[in-house]
Motif scaffolding. Structure first.
Motif, short mmCIF file in Angstrom:
data_model
loop_
_atom_site.label_atom_id
_atom_site.label_comp_id
_atom_site.label_asym_id
_atom_site.label_seq_id
_atom_site.Cartn_x
_atom_site.Cartn_y
_atom_site.Cartn_z
N LYS A 203 0.83 -1.21 0.00
CA LYS A 203 0.00 0.00 0.00
C LYS A 203 0.87 1.26 0.00
O LYS A 203 0.59 2.23 -0.71
CB LYS A 203 -0.91 0.01 1.22
N GLU A 204 1.93 1.25 0.82
CA GLU A 204 2.74 2.46 0.97
C GLU A 204 3.69 2.68 -0.20
O GLU A 204 4.05 3.83 -0.50
CB GLU A 204 3.52 2.36 2.28
N GLU A 206 3.14 1.73 -3.43
CA GLU A 206 2.46 1.78 -4.72
C GLU A 206 2.61 3.13 -5.40
O GLU A 206 2.85 3.21 -6.61
CB GLU A 206 0.99 1.43 -4.53
N GLU A 207 2.50 4.21 -4.65
CA GLU A 207 2.58 5.54 -5.26
C GLU A 207 3.96 5.85 -5.82
O GLU A 207 4.12 6.77 -6.62
CB GLU A 207 2.17 6.61 -4.25
N TYR A 208 4.98 5.09 -5.41
CA TYR A 208 6.34 5.28 -5.92
C TYR A 208 6.66 4.32 -7.06
O TYR A 208 7.79 4.28 -7.54
CB TYR A 208 7.36 5.06 -4.79
N GLY A 209 5.67 3.55 -7.49
CA GLY A 209 5.89 2.60 -8.57
C GLY A 209 6.68 1.38 -8.12
O GLY A 209 7.33 0.72 -8.95
#
Length: 317
Positions: A203-204, A206-209
């Motif tokens: 979850k943490e 994911e936003e960094y690819g």
């Protein structure tokens, strides 16, 4: 046993992808699955930092002869670049120093494999939690949980600098198999935490690819397990004389090929947050164990060892 390779498999059932130019940290690479994963990632061309607490000068509390220097030499022989670094992953300062060194030398971290463990001597199966030596139980938690948390905390700021980073939390058992109680509360908690860590980190990150997964071997023929059964890798099948279920055992190379398949998969994000096993990934990616088979230990354990199904082992290899 017949060779079950697919035509698309690499030599001797290895994954086909390459990791040239990639930097990997295998935390807990002294022996067993950790060593095999470090070697197979090196075979794919990676620079691999192999850490642990046993060197040629000193042994950890596990008190076995395998060393991180030997692991680095095996990585080199496989075609990668092996770098052995003495590290106690329960010491944040040592882990920060390790990550700072990787940053100085390479400026990147592409794969983090959290394989730190060493708690076998502290397991008390079939013992009530309140009857277990508390110091032993807490030491197991430190070795199998705190070390993973400390390493991820220190290493992830470097890993997330580039999209495509991969975190692999190594544990014992899949999320499904660990729904059943593991007959020792401290052990049960210790082996479930990496599964939950992978879910949360997924979850943490994911936003960094980046991607996080948990991964388990099956019935692992580690050096320690071979010694316990009184066999070698050459005659491991004789271990079935001690336990009939040893017939499903897999070499450490199998999970090494599993983690390499993940690390070289451009679509690895499809697994983000999930609990995976070596046997499951072999079916998806097509790699094999060293004997050409694809052991599916967790299905075998569920259906035969626990479920009592009368089925030949060949159905699970």
């Amino acid at each position: 046993m017949a060779d079950k390779r697919n035509d698309d498999d690499g030599p001797q059932g290895e994954p086909d992808g390459r990791l040239d130019g990639k930097v990997v940290l295998v935390a807990g690479a002294t022996r067993g699955a950790g060593r095999a994963m470090a070697v197979e990632l090196g075979r794919a061309g990676a620079v691999v930092y192999a850490t642990g607490r046993t060197t040629r000068e000193r042994r950890s509390e596990v008190n076995r002869p395998e060393t991180i220097e030997e692991t680095a030499e095996l990585i080199d022989r496989a075609g990668g670049t092996g770098i052995a670094v003495l590290t106690d992953h329960l010491d944040p300062e040592q882990v920060r120093a390790l990550v700072d060194r990787i940053d100085r030398d390479h400026g990147r971290l592409d794969v983090l494999v959290n394989d730190t463990w060493g708690g076998e001597a502290y397991i008390d199966f079939d013992t009530k939690m309140w009857d277990i030596d508390l110091a032993k139980g807490l030491r197991m938690l430190r070795l199998g949980v705190d070390s993973h948390l400390i390493t991820s905390h220190c290493a992830l700021p470097l890993l997330i600098r580039r999209p495509g980073g991969l975190v692999v939390e190594i544990t014992d058992g899949t999320a499904e198999s660990n729904e059943e109680y593991r007959n020792s509360l401290f052990f049960d908690v210790t082996k479930n935490v990496p599964i939950r860590m992978a879910y949360g980190l997924g979850k943490e990150l994911e936003e960094y690819g980046c991607t996080a997964v948990s991964l388990t071997p099956g019935f692992l023929r580690s050096e320690q397990m071979l010694d316990t059964f009184g066999v070698t890798e050459a005659n491991w099948r004789d271990g079935a004389k001690v336990s009939p279920h040893f017939v499903i055992a897999e070499s450490p190379t199998f999970i090494g090929r599993a983690v390499t398949a993940l690390a070289t998969d451009p679509d690895v994000a499809r697994w983000n947050g999930r609990s995976l096993s070596s046997g499951q990934l072999a079916r998806v990616y097509g790699f094999t164990d060293t004997d050409g088979s694809r052991p599916d230990a967790w299905r075998y354990i569920s259906e035969v060892a626990i479920g009592g199904k009368d089925a030949p082992v060949e159905e699970y290899r």
